[in-house]
Design a protein around this motif. Structure first.
Motif, PDB file in Angstrom:
ATOM      1  N   LEU A 147       5.389  -9.697 -98.761  1.00  0.00           N
ATOM      2  CA  LEU A 147       4.901  -8.727 -99.714  1.00  0.00           C
ATOM      3  C   LEU A 147       5.877  -8.508-100.853  1.00  0.00           C
ATOM      4  CD1 LEU A 147       4.610  -7.888 -96.717  1.00  0.00           C
ATOM      5  CD2 LEU A 147       3.508  -5.796 -97.763  1.00  0.00           C
ATOM      6  N   VAL A 148       5.563  -8.102-102.127  1.00  0.00           N
ATOM      7  CA  VAL A 148       6.237  -8.188-103.185  1.00  0.00           C
ATOM      8  C   VAL A 148       5.766  -6.961-104.140  1.00  0.00           C
ATOM      9  CG1 VAL A 148       7.175  -8.782-105.473  1.00  0.00           C
ATOM     10  CG2 VAL A 148       6.976 -10.557-103.300  1.00  0.00           C
ATOM     11  N   SER A 149       6.477  -5.957-104.241  1.00  0.00           N
ATOM     12  CA  SER A 149       6.146  -4.749-105.103  1.00  0.00           C
ATOM     13  C   SER A 149       7.024  -4.443-106.149  1.00  0.00           C
ATOM     14  CB  SER A 149       5.862  -3.695-104.002  1.00  0.00           C
ATOM     15  OG  SER A 149       5.289  -2.518-104.909  1.00  0.00           O
ATOM     16  N   SER A 150       6.662  -4.188-107.469  1.00  0.00           N
ATOM     17  CA  SER A 150       7.734  -3.897-108.345  1.00  0.00           C
ATOM     18  C   SER A 150       7.468  -2.278-108.526  1.00  0.00           C
ATOM     19  CB  SER A 150       7.028  -4.638-109.617  1.00  0.00           C
ATOM     20  OG  SER A 150       5.931  -4.112-110.069  1.00  0.00           O
ATOM     21  N   GLN A 151       6.516  -1.604-108.060  1.00  0.00           N
ATOM     22  CA  GLN A 151       6.264  -0.069-108.040  1.00  0.00           C
ATOM     23  C   GLN A 151       5.118  -0.116-106.936  1.00  0.00           C
ATOM     24  OE1 GLN A 151       4.520   0.960-111.587  1.00  0.00           O
ATOM     25  NE2 GLN A 151       3.877  -1.044-112.080  1.00  0.00           N
ATOM     26  N   PRO A 152       5.170   1.370-106.468  1.00  0.00           N
ATOM     27  CA  PRO A 152       4.310   1.729-105.675  1.00  0.00           C
ATOM     28  C   PRO A 152       2.771   1.455-106.194  1.00  0.00           C
ATOM     29  CG  PRO A 152       5.842   3.590-105.899  1.00  0.00           C
ATOM     30  CD  PRO A 152       6.220   2.507-106.822  1.00  0.00           C
ATOM     31  N   HIS A 153       1.973   1.230-105.525  1.00  0.00           N
ATOM     32  CA  HIS A 153       0.426   0.891-105.735  1.00  0.00           C
ATOM     33  C   HIS A 153       0.329  -0.482-106.556  1.00  0.00           C
ATOM     34  CE1 HIS A 153      -0.390   4.904-104.338  1.00  0.00           C
ATOM     35  NE2 HIS A 153       0.342   5.509-105.203  1.00  0.00           N
ATOM     36  N   ASP A 154       1.351  -1.081-106.761  1.00  0.00           N
ATOM     37  CA  ASP A 154       1.304  -2.587-107.327  1.00  0.00           C
ATOM     38  C   ASP A 154       1.946  -3.499-106.031  1.00  0.00           C
ATOM     39  OD1 ASP A 154       1.282  -4.860-108.823  1.00  0.00           O
ATOM     40  OD2 ASP A 154       3.090  -4.223-110.037  1.00  0.00           O
ATOM     41  N   VAL A 155       0.975  -4.177-105.446  1.00  0.00           N
ATOM     42  CA  VAL A 155       1.556  -4.751-104.178  1.00  0.00           C
ATOM     43  C   VAL A 155       0.781  -6.347-104.259  1.00  0.00           C
ATOM     44  CG1 VAL A 155       1.383  -5.013-101.841  1.00  0.00           C
ATOM     45  CG2 VAL A 155       1.430  -2.770-102.722  1.00  0.00           C
ATOM     46  N   TYR A 156       1.640  -7.221-104.377  1.00  0.00           N
ATOM     47  CA  TYR A 156       1.244  -8.592-104.202  1.00  0.00           C
ATOM     48  C   TYR A 156       1.453  -9.322-102.648  1.00  0.00           C
ATOM     49  CZ  TYR A 156       1.205 -13.725-104.800  1.00  0.00           C
ATOM     50  OH  TYR A 156       0.884 -15.295-104.550  1.00  0.00           O
ATOM     51  N   PHE A 157       0.720  -9.893-102.037  1.00  0.00           N
ATOM     52  CA  PHE A 157       0.730 -10.322-100.661  1.00  0.00           C
ATOM     53  C   PHE A 157       0.171 -11.804-100.805  1.00  0.00           C
ATOM     54  CE2 PHE A 157      -2.475  -7.291-100.054  1.00  0.00           C
ATOM     55  CZ  PHE A 157      -3.428  -7.959 -99.436  1.00  0.00           C
ATOM     56  N   THR A 158       1.028 -12.577 -99.876  1.00  0.00           N
ATOM     57  CA  THR A 158       0.432 -14.028 -99.601  1.00  0.00           C
ATOM     58  C   THR A 158       0.673 -14.393 -98.277  1.00  0.00           C
ATOM     59  OG1 THR A 158       0.423 -15.992-100.666  1.00  0.00           O
ATOM     60  CG2 THR A 158       2.461 -15.014-100.686  1.00  0.00           C
ATOM     61  N   GLY A 159       0.179 -15.335 -97.779  1.00  0.00           N
ATOM     62  CA  GLY A 159       0.583 -15.907 -96.330  1.00  0.00           C
ATOM     63  C   GLY A 159      -0.025 -15.322 -95.028  1.00  0.00           C
ATOM     64  N   LEU A 160      -1.236 -14.582 -95.504  1.00  0.00           N
ATOM     65  CA  LEU A 160      -1.802 -13.938 -94.330  1.00  0.00           C
ATOM     66  C   LEU A 160      -2.390 -14.933 -93.125  1.00  0.00           C
ATOM     67  CD1 LEU A 160      -4.050 -11.546 -96.200  1.00  0.00           C
ATOM     68  CD2 LEU A 160      -2.269 -10.965 -94.946  1.00  0.00           C
ATOM     69  N   THR A 161      -2.703 -15.971 -93.946  1.00  0.00           N
ATOM     70  CA  THR A 161      -3.012 -17.151 -92.384  1.00  0.00           C
ATOM     71  C   THR A 161      -1.925 -17.272 -91.677  1.00  0.00           C
ATOM     72  OG1 THR A 161      -4.183 -18.219 -94.456  1.00  0.00           O
ATOM     73  CG2 THR A 161      -3.901 -19.480 -92.303  1.00  0.00           C
ATOM     74  N   ASN A 162      -0.563 -17.341 -92.023  1.00  0.00           N
ATOM     75  CA  ASN A 162       0.495 -17.545 -90.960  1.00  0.00           C
ATOM     76  C   ASN A 162       0.573 -16.581 -90.251  1.00  0.00           C
ATOM     77  OD1 ASN A 162       1.615 -19.545 -92.661  1.00  0.00           O
ATOM     78  ND2 ASN A 162       2.923 -18.501 -93.699  1.00  0.00           N
ATOM     79  N   LEU A 163       0.196 -15.246 -90.389  1.00  0.00           N
ATOM     80  CA  LEU A 163       0.302 -14.210 -89.159  1.00  0.00           C
ATOM     81  C   LEU A 163      -0.830 -14.349 -88.501  1.00  0.00           C
ATOM     82  CD1 LEU A 163       1.967 -11.428 -88.669  1.00  0.00           C
ATOM     83  CD2 LEU A 163       0.016 -10.206 -90.026  1.00  0.00           C
ATOM     84  N   PHE A 164      -2.138 -14.458 -88.819  1.00  0.00           N
ATOM     85  CA  PHE A 164      -3.203 -14.529 -88.069  1.00  0.00           C
ATOM     86  C   PHE A 164      -3.325 -15.979 -87.113  1.00  0.00           C
ATOM     87  CE2 PHE A 164      -5.734 -11.759 -91.581  1.00  0.00           C
ATOM     88  CZ  PHE A 164      -5.194 -10.806 -90.820  1.00  0.00           C
ATOM     89  N   SER A 165      -2.491 -16.777 -87.494  1.00  0.00           N
ATOM     90  CA  SER A 165      -2.321 -18.069 -86.698  1.00  0.00           C
ATOM     91  C   SER A 165      -1.515 -18.026 -85.572  1.00  0.00           C
ATOM     92  CB  SER A 165      -2.097 -19.379 -87.848  1.00  0.00           C
ATOM     93  OG  SER A 165      -0.726 -19.258 -87.967  1.00  0.00           O
ATOM     94  N   GLN A 166      -0.669 -16.948 -85.538  1.00  0.00           N
ATOM     95  CA  GLN A 166       0.309 -16.841 -84.504  1.00  0.00           C
ATOM     96  C   GLN A 166      -0.414 -16.582 -83.173  1.00  0.00           C
ATOM     97  OE1 GLN A 166       3.221 -17.553 -84.929  1.00  0.00           O
ATOM     98  NE2 GLN A 166       3.219 -17.856 -87.001  1.00  0.00           N
ATOM     99  N   PRO A 167       0.102 -16.974 -82.131  1.00  0.00           N
ATOM    100  CA  PRO A 167      -0.757 -16.870 -80.676  1.00  0.00           C
ATOM    101  C   PRO A 167      -0.778 -15.360 -80.437  1.00  0.00           C
ATOM    102  CG  PRO A 167       1.485 -17.922 -80.285  1.00  0.00           C
ATOM    103  CD  PRO A 167       1.345 -17.998 -82.005  1.00  0.00           C
ATOM    104  N   GLU A 168       0.205 -14.531 -80.792  1.00  0.00           N
ATOM    105  CA  GLU A 168       0.231 -13.402 -80.527  1.00  0.00           C
ATOM    106  C   GLU A 168      -0.916 -12.408 -81.143  1.00  0.00           C
ATOM    107  OE1 GLU A 168       2.590 -14.612 -81.737  1.00  0.00           O
ATOM    108  OE2 GLU A 168       4.526 -13.889 -81.205  1.00  0.00           O
ATOM    109  N   PHE A 169      -1.790 -13.037 -82.109  1.00  0.00           N
ATOM    110  CA  PHE A 169      -2.678 -12.284 -83.027  1.00  0.00           C
ATOM    111  C   PHE A 169      -4.216 -12.949 -82.934  1.00  0.00           C
ATOM    112  CE2 PHE A 169       1.286 -11.494 -85.296  1.00  0.00           C
ATOM    113  CZ  PHE A 169       1.420 -10.275 -84.725  1.00  0.00           C
TER     114      PHE A 169
END
Length: 235
Positions: A122-144
Motif C-alpha cells: 500500500l502506498v498513499s500520499s494523502q488520505p483517500h489517495d491509495v495505490y495498492f498492488t500484489g493482491l495475488t501474493n496475499l490470496f495465494s497464501q495457504p492461510e487465505f
C-alpha cells in the motif's frame, strides 16, 4: 518463560514462517539445535498452548503461533537483517530513474516491494489517495484459501481508503509492526508500515500487508531501507 520454552517457541514460529504449515513435535525433534525427544516437545508445546502462545487447527496435531506468540517473537527474537545488495541496487536505479516524478517512483518501488516481500503493498500520499498492488501474493497464501476469508479480505481491500485516513494520524515516524487485532485492515494479517518524506516536500505512508507468518526480519529490512532511500536527496 523458561529458556527451553523460549527456544522451542522461537523454533515453532520460524518453522511456521518458513513452511506455512502447522508444526509437529516429530518435525522439531533434532532440528534447530533442540536436543529434546518428541514426547518432551509435545508436552512443552501443550504448555505453551495453555498459556496462549500457540494454538492448533482442528484438522492438525501440529501447532501454529498465536498473535501473542508472534509479539513475543518480535520482542525477543527478531534480528536485524541486512538487505540483499541486488534489491538495494534495483531500488537505487528506480530512485535515480524517476527522481523527477514522485508518483511513478512510488509505484515502481511498490512493484519491487511486491516481488521482494511476497506481500500486498500500500502506498498513499494523502488520505483517500491509495495505490495498492500484489493482491495475488496475499490470496495465494495457504492461510487465505478459504472462500469466506477471501471474501472478507476483498471487502477490507474495498475500504482501504477509509482505513488509510485513520492510519495517517495513528502511526509515527518509525517503522511499525501491527499484528492481528492491532492491524486495522484485517485481524488475520500483519502490517509493517511507515511514513516517508521525499526531499521535494511530499510525504505519505508505505506498508506491507501479509499473513501473520510473514518474514518480519526481511520485510522490516526492506521498509527501513526504502524509508531511508526516499528521504535521501536525489543524486
Amino acid at each position: 518463560m523458561k529458556k527451553r520454552e523460549e527456544n522451542l517457541l522461537n523454533c515453532v514460529i520460524k518453522e511456521h514462517i518458513r513452511t506455512g504449515q502447522p508444526v509437529g513435535s516429530d518435525l522439531l525433534a533434532g532440528k534447530h539445535g533442540l536436543k529434546l525427544s518428541s514426547a518432551t516437545i509435545r508436552n512443552e508445546m501443550a504448555e505453551l498452548e495453555k498459556r496462549g502462545y500457540l494454538t492448533h487447527p482442528y484438522t492438525s496435531a501440529g501447532r501454529i503461533p498465536t498473535e501473542k506468540g508472534y509479539y513475543f517473537y518480535l520482542e525477543n527474537f527478531l534480528e536485524e537483517k541486512e538487505l540483499d545488495k541486488k534489491i538495494k541496487n534495483n531500488l537505487k536505479k528506480v530512485k535515480k530513474q524517476f527522481k523527477k516524478s514522485p508518483q511513478f517512483l512510488l509505484k515502481e518501488i511498490a512493484k519491487i516491494l511486491t516481488e521482494s516481500s511476497e506481500g500486498t503493498i500500500l502506498v498513499s500520499s494523502q488520505p483517500h489517495d491509495v495505490y495498492f498492488t500484489g493482491l495475488t501474493n496475499l490470496f495465494s497464501q495457504p492461510e487465505f484459501r478459504e472462500f469466506g476469508l477471501i471474501s472478507h479480505l476483498s471487502r477490507v481491500i474495498d475500504h482501504f481508503d477509509e482505513q488509510i485516513e485513520n492510519i495517517f494520524t495513528q502511526i509515527d515516524e518509525e517503522v511499525e509492526v501491527m499484528v492481528g487485532r492491532k492491524n486495522p485492515f484485517n485481524e488475520e494479517c500483519s502490517m509493517i508500515i511507515t511514513k516517508y518524506h521525499l526531499p521535494e516536500g511530499s510525504k505519505g505512508i508505505i506498508g506491507i500487508l501479509g499473513p501473520m507468518r510473514m518474514d518480519y526480519e526481511h520485510n522490516l529490512a526492506l521498509l527501513k531501507y526504502i524509508k531511508e532511500l526516499l528521504n535521501r536527496p536525489a543524486a
